[in-house]
Motif scaffolding. Sequence first.
Motif, PDB file in Angstrom:
ATOM      1  N   THR A 291      -0.964  13.482  -6.546  1.00  0.00           N
ATOM      2  CA  THR A 291      -2.011  12.864  -7.491  1.00  0.00           C
ATOM      3  C   THR A 291      -2.960  11.922  -6.541  1.00  0.00           C
ATOM      4  OG1 THR A 291      -0.888  10.938  -7.896  1.00  0.00           O
ATOM      5  CG2 THR A 291      -0.488  12.695  -9.395  1.00  0.00           C
ATOM      6  N   LYS A 292      -2.654  11.924  -5.379  1.00  0.00           N
ATOM      7  CA  LYS A 292      -3.869  11.021  -4.516  1.00  0.00           C
ATOM      8  C   LYS A 292      -3.663   9.488  -5.055  1.00  0.00           C
ATOM      9  CE  LYS A 292      -4.203  15.043  -2.354  1.00  0.00           C
ATOM     10  NZ  LYS A 292      -3.317  15.334  -1.512  1.00  0.00           N
ATOM     11  N   GLN A 293      -2.900   9.125  -5.746  1.00  0.00           N
ATOM     12  CA  GLN A 293      -2.767   7.906  -6.249  1.00  0.00           C
ATOM     13  C   GLN A 293      -2.039   7.005  -5.233  1.00  0.00           C
ATOM     14  OE1 GLN A 293      -4.211   6.538  -8.572  1.00  0.00           O
ATOM     15  NE2 GLN A 293      -4.279   8.101 -10.526  1.00  0.00           N
ATOM     16  N   PRO A 294      -2.267   5.563  -5.118  1.00  0.00           N
ATOM     17  CA  PRO A 294      -1.703   4.858  -4.031  1.00  0.00           C
ATOM     18  C   PRO A 294      -0.487   4.237  -4.605  1.00  0.00           C
ATOM     19  CG  PRO A 294      -3.282   3.493  -5.511  1.00  0.00           C
ATOM     20  CD  PRO A 294      -3.556   5.024  -5.902  1.00  0.00           C
ATOM     21  N   PHE A 295       0.398   3.953  -3.546  1.00  0.00           N
ATOM     22  CA  PHE A 295       1.801   3.539  -3.785  1.00  0.00           C
ATOM     23  C   PHE A 295       1.960   2.826  -5.144  1.00  0.00           C
ATOM     24  CE2 PHE A 295       5.351   0.784  -3.089  1.00  0.00           C
ATOM     25  CZ  PHE A 295       6.517   1.610  -2.979  1.00  0.00           C
ATOM     26  N   GLU A 296       1.470   1.815  -5.290  1.00  0.00           N
ATOM     27  CA  GLU A 296       1.722   0.735  -6.540  1.00  0.00           C
ATOM     28  C   GLU A 296       1.551   1.839  -7.736  1.00  0.00           C
ATOM     29  OE1 GLU A 296       3.349  -1.812  -6.110  1.00  0.00           O
ATOM     30  OE2 GLU A 296       2.512  -2.171  -3.863  1.00  0.00           O
ATOM     31  N   VAL A 297       0.491   2.441  -7.761  1.00  0.00           N
ATOM     32  CA  VAL A 297       0.355   3.422  -9.035  1.00  0.00           C
ATOM     33  C   VAL A 297       1.524   4.397  -9.043  1.00  0.00           C
ATOM     34  CG1 VAL A 297      -1.105   5.124 -10.310  1.00  0.00           C
ATOM     35  CG2 VAL A 297      -2.000   2.901  -9.110  1.00  0.00           C
ATOM     36  N   ALA A 298       1.949   4.979  -8.023  1.00  0.00           N
ATOM     37  CA  ALA A 298       3.270   6.015  -7.900  1.00  0.00           C
ATOM     38  C   ALA A 298       4.522   5.273  -8.318  1.00  0.00           C
ATOM     39  CB  ALA A 298       3.130   6.561  -6.603  1.00  0.00           C
ATOM     40  N   LEU A 299       4.771   4.177  -7.768  1.00  0.00           N
ATOM     41  CA  LEU A 299       5.866   3.424  -8.154  1.00  0.00           C
ATOM     42  C   LEU A 299       6.066   3.277  -9.734  1.00  0.00           C
ATOM     43  CD1 LEU A 299       8.548   1.992  -7.300  1.00  0.00           C
ATOM     44  CD2 LEU A 299       7.239  -0.215  -6.927  1.00  0.00           C
ATOM     45  N   ALA A 300       4.920   2.728 -10.191  1.00  0.00           N
ATOM     46  CA  ALA A 300       4.725   2.340 -11.505  1.00  0.00           C
ATOM     47  C   ALA A 300       4.759   3.794 -12.342  1.00  0.00           C
ATOM     48  CB  ALA A 300       3.227   1.764 -11.920  1.00  0.00           C
ATOM     49  N   ALA A 301       4.396   4.710 -12.050  1.00  0.00           N
ATOM     50  CA  ALA A 301       4.667   6.000 -12.650  1.00  0.00           C
ATOM     51  C   ALA A 301       5.894   6.485 -12.699  1.00  0.00           C
ATOM     52  CB  ALA A 301       3.707   7.206 -12.200  1.00  0.00           C
ATOM     53  N   LEU A 330      12.251   2.737   9.019  1.00  0.00           N
ATOM     54  CA  LEU A 330      11.075   2.985   7.898  1.00  0.00           C
ATOM     55  C   LEU A 330       9.819   2.167   8.129  1.00  0.00           C
ATOM     56  CD1 LEU A 330      13.857   2.354   4.834  1.00  0.00           C
ATOM     57  CD2 LEU A 330      12.575   4.640   5.284  1.00  0.00           C
ATOM     58  N   GLY A 331       9.649   1.807   9.399  1.00  0.00           N
ATOM     59  CA  GLY A 331       8.406   1.007   9.491  1.00  0.00           C
ATOM     60  C   GLY A 331       7.126   1.962   9.455  1.00  0.00           C
ATOM     61  N   LYS A 332       7.631   2.887  10.101  1.00  0.00           N
ATOM     62  CA  LYS A 332       6.271   3.842  10.320  1.00  0.00           C
ATOM     63  C   LYS A 332       6.120   4.833   8.775  1.00  0.00           C
ATOM     64  CE  LYS A 332       5.987   4.734  15.228  1.00  0.00           C
ATOM     65  NZ  LYS A 332       6.398   5.854  16.497  1.00  0.00           N
ATOM     66  N   TYR A 333       7.249   5.207   8.316  1.00  0.00           N
ATOM     67  CA  TYR A 333       7.373   5.546   7.029  1.00  0.00           C
ATOM     68  C   TYR A 333       6.375   4.745   5.988  1.00  0.00           C
ATOM     69  CZ  TYR A 333       9.334   7.518   2.602  1.00  0.00           C
ATOM     70  OH  TYR A 333       9.481   7.851   1.447  1.00  0.00           O
ATOM     71  N   ALA A 334       6.734   3.632   5.972  1.00  0.00           N
ATOM     72  CA  ALA A 334       5.967   2.526   5.061  1.00  0.00           C
ATOM     73  C   ALA A 334       4.223   2.736   5.519  1.00  0.00           C
ATOM     74  CB  ALA A 334       6.360   1.223   5.385  1.00  0.00           C
ATOM     75  N   GLU A 335       3.961   2.509   6.625  1.00  0.00           N
ATOM     76  CA  GLU A 335       2.638   2.507   6.979  1.00  0.00           C
ATOM     77  C   GLU A 335       1.693   4.062   6.788  1.00  0.00           C
ATOM     78  OE1 GLU A 335       2.476   0.527  10.777  1.00  0.00           O
ATOM     79  OE2 GLU A 335       3.238  -1.381   9.825  1.00  0.00           O
ATOM     80  N   ASN A 336       2.516   5.004   7.529  1.00  0.00           N
ATOM     81  CA  ASN A 336       1.943   6.340   7.482  1.00  0.00           C
ATOM     82  C   ASN A 336       2.240   7.161   6.324  1.00  0.00           C
ATOM     83  OD1 ASN A 336       1.376   5.425  10.104  1.00  0.00           O
ATOM     84  ND2 ASN A 336       3.136   6.332  11.270  1.00  0.00           N
ATOM     85  N   LEU A 338       3.687   5.925   2.916  1.00  0.00           N
ATOM     86  CA  LEU A 338       3.458   5.584   1.645  1.00  0.00           C
ATOM     87  C   LEU A 338       2.020   4.397   1.787  1.00  0.00           C
ATOM     88  CD1 LEU A 338       7.016   3.725   1.105  1.00  0.00           C
ATOM     89  CD2 LEU A 338       6.116   5.982   0.279  1.00  0.00           C
ATOM     90  N   GLY A 339       1.565   4.078   2.904  1.00  0.00           N
ATOM     91  CA  GLY A 339       0.162   3.511   2.929  1.00  0.00           C
ATOM     92  C   GLY A 339       0.313   2.097   2.525  1.00  0.00           C
ATOM     93  N   ILE A 340       1.458   1.470   3.026  1.00  0.00           N
ATOM     94  CA  ILE A 340       1.695   0.051   2.578  1.00  0.00           C
ATOM     95  C   ILE A 340       2.030  -0.769   3.630  1.00  0.00           C
ATOM     96  CG2 ILE A 340       2.128   0.502   0.087  1.00  0.00           C
ATOM     97  CD1 ILE A 340       4.755   0.176   0.895  1.00  0.00           C
ATOM     98  N   PRO A 341       1.815  -2.182   3.794  1.00  0.00           N
ATOM     99  CA  PRO A 341       2.427  -2.834   5.024  1.00  0.00           C
ATOM    100  C   PRO A 341       3.959  -2.876   4.888  1.00  0.00           C
ATOM    101  CG  PRO A 341       0.740  -3.861   3.750  1.00  0.00           C
ATOM    102  CD  PRO A 341       0.983  -2.841   2.959  1.00  0.00           C
ATOM    103  N   PHE A 342       4.693  -2.911   5.981  1.00  0.00           N
ATOM    104  CA  PHE A 342       5.935  -3.017   6.222  1.00  0.00           C
ATOM    105  C   PHE A 342       6.572  -4.074   5.462  1.00  0.00           C
ATOM    106  CE2 PHE A 342       9.881  -4.312   8.265  1.00  0.00           C
ATOM    107  CZ  PHE A 342      10.752  -3.501   7.866  1.00  0.00           C
ATOM    108  N   GLU A 343       5.905  -5.047   5.288  1.00  0.00           N
ATOM    109  CA  GLU A 343       6.264  -6.255   4.546  1.00  0.00           C
ATOM    110  C   GLU A 343       6.490  -6.029   2.927  1.00  0.00           C
ATOM    111  OE1 GLU A 343       5.146  -7.344   8.459  1.00  0.00           O
ATOM    112  OE2 GLU A 343       3.890  -6.266   6.729  1.00  0.00           O
ATOM    113  N   ARG A 344       5.535  -5.092   2.497  1.00  0.00           N
ATOM    114  CA  ARG A 344       5.537  -4.555   1.118  1.00  0.00           C
ATOM    115  C   ARG A 344       6.914  -3.890   0.835  1.00  0.00           C
ATOM    116  NH1 ARG A 344       6.647  -5.003  -3.832  1.00  0.00           N
ATOM    117  NH2 ARG A 344       5.672  -3.347  -5.176  1.00  0.00           N
ATOM    118  N   LEU A 345       7.332  -3.090   1.960  1.00  0.00           N
ATOM    119  CA  LEU A 345       8.347  -2.111   1.647  1.00  0.00           C
ATOM    120  C   LEU A 345       9.596  -3.098   1.740  1.00  0.00           C
ATOM    121  CD1 LEU A 345       9.431   1.063   3.174  1.00  0.00           C
ATOM    122  CD2 LEU A 345      10.931  -0.881   3.209  1.00  0.00           C
ATOM    123  N   LEU A 346       9.542  -4.255   2.420  1.00  0.00           N
ATOM    124  CA  LEU A 346      10.664  -4.933   2.866  1.00  0.00           C
ATOM    125  C   LEU A 346      11.063  -5.973   1.349  1.00  0.00           C
ATOM    126  CD1 LEU A 346      12.531  -5.338   5.450  1.00  0.00           C
ATOM    127  CD2 LEU A 346      11.342  -7.328   5.993  1.00  0.00           C
TER     128      LEU A 346
END
Length: 828
Positions: A291-301, A330-336, A338-346
């Motif tokens: 859908t090209k939506q950002p992570f927070e929208v994808a998580l909510a969906a 998962l550091g690179k997975y989060a940033e590259n 999911l497009g989120i800072p690693f701290e958000r994933l953590l």
Amino acid sequence: MTLHDICQKANIKGFDSLEDLALNLRSSWNHSTDAICRQLDPELWELTRNPWAVLQTVSKDKLTSLLADRKFSALVETLVKARSDALNAPSWFQENHAQSPLSCIAYFSMEYMLSEALPIYSGGLGNVAGDQLKAASDLGAPVVAIGLLYAQGYFRQFIDKNGNQQELYPYNDPGQLPIRPLRLPNGEWLRLKIDLPGWSLWLRTWEVKVGRRTLYLLDSNDVANFPGHRGITSELYGGDRELRLKQELVLGIGGWRLLTALGIQPEVCHMNEGHAAFVVLERAFGFMQKTKQPFEVALAATRIGNLFTTHTAEPAGFDQFSPDLIWKYLGKYAENKLGIPFERLLSLGQLNSNDDFNMAYLAIRGSGFVNGVSQLHGVVSRHLFSNLFPRFPEEEVPVGSVTNGVHMPTWDSSVSDDLWTKSCGKGRWLGKTEDLESKIRAVPDTEIWQMRNESRASLVNYTRARLARQLGARGASVDEIERTKSFLNPNALTLGFARRFAAYKRPDLLLADEERLLRILTNKDRPVQLIIAGKAHPADGEGHALIKRWMQFICRPEARSSVVFLSDYDMILTEQLVQGVDLWINTPRRPWEASGTSGMKVLVNGGLNLSELDGWWAEAYTPDVGWALGDRKEHGEDPSWDRAEANTLYDLLENEVIPEFYTWDARMMPMAWIAKIRESMARLTPQFSSNRTVREYVEKFYLPAAEGYRKRSENNGALAKKIVDWQSRVEQNWGKLGFGEVKIENGRCEVQVYLNDLDPQDVKVELYSKALTKEMKYQGKIPNTRDGHIYSAEVPAENPASSFTPRILPHFPGVATPLEGAQILWQR
């Protein structure tokens, strides 16, 4: 050259039909291939119960001879047709929910107990997963399962001559397991790639047919892998924390990628424990790609379509990993990705920023529904997770419950199956079970008692034979092995105690007074015998010591013929025990038994339970179905309470259980005992079957989850984006909300609230008390204010207004509070 190739080359007709039968684990519970396997290789069949291994081992000449026999070939074709008819027959799900938005549930579990032919399980968690998958097949629930193929599985147990547990790790040869490589239409073996630090990890894929359903397995033993990575899926629950993390990455991320590669698009994802929680991230990533939506929208969906089932009863039971380890993988997975800072994933797996990453927290924050596995465990889990929902009353922590059940066709004996079929029909577990109770109540006493006598005698014969093999492997003398033929009495009251040997399960409670136990066991007028089994975790020294203590007791001359410890507690042994024992004993410390399923398995076979009031037995027990220990309170590890409960256990055996079993009428039947059997079979067997469990999951969780996901995902997640915008608006303004005046007059309560920049539709105002919660109605703005609003509610006369406290909560239609909006403001 494989046997398949040999038979194809020799043009042996009928071999393909044998293959199809042997590769579907439906035969493990309907026993369709038993007679065939006994003709192919009776000894191998009795030892393994593995139709595929039997078929792979038999010679071409024997196959040719048997398939040329008209009677044998007719049996094969009859079974093939019967299986096809059964798998294509209308199902409960089709008849009741065909028009629902639910077309696929992806079920993720670290282990599955389906058959001894596929030893990829340890115990209770796998038991639940396997039995629910079988019930999903029976009921037609559209489940697809994901797991791992372990090269060694869980350890096998050997008890040496000194009574010490030794652990063995035999290799699971894929060629001897009822699995097939998962191949693409062009014949290529489907392999997946996951990026790990420094190396790519290649995963092989396999499929297992379980009736109507399919279990997909992933394993890392691919020749392209770095040698250290080939062993990621070598062992169930083995290795260090880093290996466990890699296994859970394979299960959650690799599992979802497998579904994507197959074109399977589940509306619902069911995580059986937190091991699979990384699927939350990968499912959201898949939605982002689509859908090209950002992570927070994808998580909510996607989260509304996720269900997390927890089986853990103490905080230490949840898998936790250091932030450094999570960063490494998962550091690179989060940033590259999911497009989120690693701290958000953590943060998804933490309570505080310096904490370890908790897989259960990730599962909760990525799910729309959470449940425990018994009513009591729901209460325990709400307490365990209350720190995630501060300022909410514990009873409002968003954890429900679905009590586990067991797959009755897997665990019933042949004589039990005959009795149930005669009274309730062959399709009794394929749909609703509400009418079974009255039908079992009509079964004559003589038939119930005959079933029990035959089942007990069969267990005694099995125990003698297995014990003889066990002693032989231990190096016992011929005389010692010969004496096992006189062990146990097919007419004596037979107690069963089998489970993981861990301190909290108190497997030594019966040994609190050894002399008293001996007097119970050696009473010549009312003999009692005890069959024990169970494994201790390799790293659990206390569990090893508990096994050794039992072995020392059994070596006493007075106990030797009436107490048996059967080693290597596996599925074959479990079947024999639950089919034959008269009384199943369970003695955990409350409330550490989340559910327990072993005692459920005796129900269908007319066995009774004597158990601590914990897990499922806390909701099942009444005096007319069995016996109970405990006072429904928690006493921790208090030694004085353990001693008191041991005495209660002895008292129950001496004064109630044994007299009731041996009080016979003129027909030599214990009528009070039979009355308990009938009540237990009639009332508890349907209630604690996986048939009921799966139907409850479908209607309580799967259907609403599918509908919620449909709404949030359509139009590229338009609704999910609105939810994220609302969550952001609430978070920004919540600290500025406040209460004004509260008026109580003539049973009416009026509350003034100040919402800053939030709209009244963004929140709801309630009157709360422990006895009752009432939502207040919006009455309009407070005159001459920018953000003041008035809410009111009528207060029932029986509940004085002073007992209520006003509170404000976030509100958005279809959003679960507090699971997706954990803010709350109380009027002080």
